[in-house]
Design an enzyme around this catalytic site. Structure first.
Site: not given
Ligand code: GLU
Length: 502
Positions: A258-260
């Site tokens: 994910s972006k995180r």
């Protein structure tokens, strides 16, 4: 499949919304490989129609990353080319024209629904456990009436009139036929109220008008893939070969990055973004090799590939649609392999800036010798200064506490250093052949282990615990420096010995 033997026109179509990461770089690499293998063209198209997510520096970052990898586009915003412009924000009228063609053919329509109304519809659908979709209010408006309202300036979007009956089959080169019931399709927006086209229209129009033969893109486009083929067909165009590349998973294989996750990995020093690769000590040859194998393989054993090898051996058939976990330690492995393959002069020129950054200024002649001593021992360029900085320092400092231990007193160590000096002075040349035997004898004569003597010698000459082998180091440093450093070590150890006895 024989189609891709023809000169392939492939495009890398990034949205300039952030730094180029390994997933995007992989798409670009595959594009480059197919274009070069077939004598076709690698096109860079900047998809900058999403104004909200646009980042000004991102386009340059993408270009810099491609340059660093050594995969330059043949056509693009900087190169120009027969289908310019290559930036979507400069092609707005082209999309509008095609959207109007769809309206004329009854395959798209103006929609005047307000955001407030759409929001209400969405909430209602959610309440009824329906997948949110456009409810079709404007789908059957009288076309002349709609055209008049749009021309009069009434706010509107243009929507695709997706078929409601039957099924649509789209073909992905890796997955085969993908069939959906048309009742599940939404009337997607093609042109927003701002007048800007969305991806679903803009990318299709560009791919067709730019003569793209193969579309390599991420699997996140699979859900809207049927819409894309329908848009192609509605416009009466022949479809390209569609290739949706495998999803890259987190290193533990549990889920997509994910972006995180991406940010977290980067904070922890993992190589996620292309712009960080150089600073983390990776060379482009290795990064390319690593990335190429995330979703493609040649056979089940070959793992070393240069860019030229990849151009020759790449094939769409051997792309693997299954998700692939990112293996960061593999990159270190490839980096070591590719570093070892470099000509020593090449390696020397790549490590020079690292020494300079550490305020060390190697002479070229010595640098080549140092490069030869380091090349097999530094899988990352970040390590060269720690491993070889001592070659270029005026002085090194022996770390007394690493030499003087319960097993070797300061008195013994000082004496050993003195004896090594005497031994070296008696040798015509200090090399393994002449010196190793006598050093071992010296150790046993003093009741020490050979390892203690070699350890002392290493510490004295390098000030480091780890270094290239002693007999590789000595000829590079030269007799004068070796003598000086041993004398310094001996003197320091004598002071230490006095302190302890005193
Ligand atoms: N601009 C799209 C993206 O960055 C490109 C997808 C495609 O290659 O068609 O996701």
């Amino acid at each position: 499949m024989t189609e891709y033997i023809q000169p392939a026109r492939v495009r890398f179509a990034p949205s300039p919304t952030g730094f180029l990461h390994i997933g995007g770089a992989r798409t670009a690499l595959y594009d480059y490989l197919l274009a070069h293998q077939t004598g076709g063209a690698f096109v860079l198209r900047i998809e900058d129609t999403d104004q909200k997510r646009y980042q000004e520096s991102a386009e340059q970052d993408i270009k810099d990353a491609l340059t660093w990898m050594g995969i330059q586009p043949d056509e693009g915003p900087d190169q120009g080319g027969p289908y310019a412009p290559y930036r979507q924000s400069q092609r707005i009228d082209i999309y509008r024209e095609q959207a109007e063609r769809l309206i004329e053919n009854g395959q798209a329509y103006y929609c005047f629904c307000t955001p407030e109304r759409l929001e209400k519809v969405r909430k209602e659908q959610q309440k009824n456990n329906q997948t949110p979709h456009y409810d079709g209010t404007c789908r059957n408006l009288d076309s002349e009436e709609s055209a008049r309202r749009a021309a009069a300036g009434e706010p509107h979007v243009i929507r695709f009139k997706a078929p409601r009956e039957g099924q649509t089959t789209a073909v992905d080169a890796l997955r085969g036929e993908i069939t959906v019931d048309n009742s599940t399709l939404d009337d997607m927006i093609l042109i927003k109220s701002s007048g800007l086209a969305v991806y679903h229209l803009a990318a299709m129009v560009d791919d067709h008008l730019m003569g793209i033969t193969h579309v390599f893109r991420g699997s996140e486009w699979l859900p809207t893939f049927p819409i894309h083929v329908l848009i192609y067909r509605a416009l009466g165009w022949e479809e390209p070969i569609w290739v949706h590349l495998s999803v890259l998973l987190k290193p533990d294989g549990k889920g997509k990055m994910s972006k995180r996750d991406t940010e977290l990995a980067r904070e922890q020093g993992f190589p996620i973004f292309m712009k960080d690769m150089e600073e983390l000590g990776y060379i482009p040859e290795a990064v390319i090799n690593w990335i190429a194998l995330m979703g493609w393989s040649y056979d089940d054993k070959t793992e070393f590939f240069t860019l030229e090898d990849l151009v020759e051996k790449f094939s769409v058939e051997k792309l693997n649609p299954s998700p692939a976990a990112i293996n960061f330690s593999k990159l270190d492995h490839f980096n070591g392999l590719h570093i070892r393959q470099l000509a020593v002069e090449d390696f020397a020129s790549r490590i020079k800036p690292w020494f300079e950054k550490a305020d060390l200024h190697p002479e070229d002649e010595m640098l080549i010798q140092v490069a030869a001593a380091l090349q097999n021992r530094t899988p990352k360029l970040t390590e060269v200064v720690d491993m070889g900085g001592f070659f270029f320092r005026d002085q090194v400092k022996l770390e007394v506490e690493r030499v003087v231990t319960p097993k070797m007193s300061a008195v013994q160590a000082a004496e050993a250093a003195g004896r090594i000096l005497d031994l070296f002075q008696g040798l015509d040349e200090i090399n393994q052949e002449n010196a190793e035997g006598p050093l071992r004898e010296l150790a046993s004569g003093m009741g020490l282990k050979a390892g203690q003597i070699f350890g002392l010698l290493r510490e004295a000459l390098t000030g480091q615990k780890v270094s290239p082998p002693i007999f590789d180091i000595i000829p590079i440093l030269g007799r004068k420096t070796v003598t000086q450093r041993l004398e310094n070590a001996r003197d320091l150890l004598r002071i230490e010995a006095d302190k302890s006895s005193g």
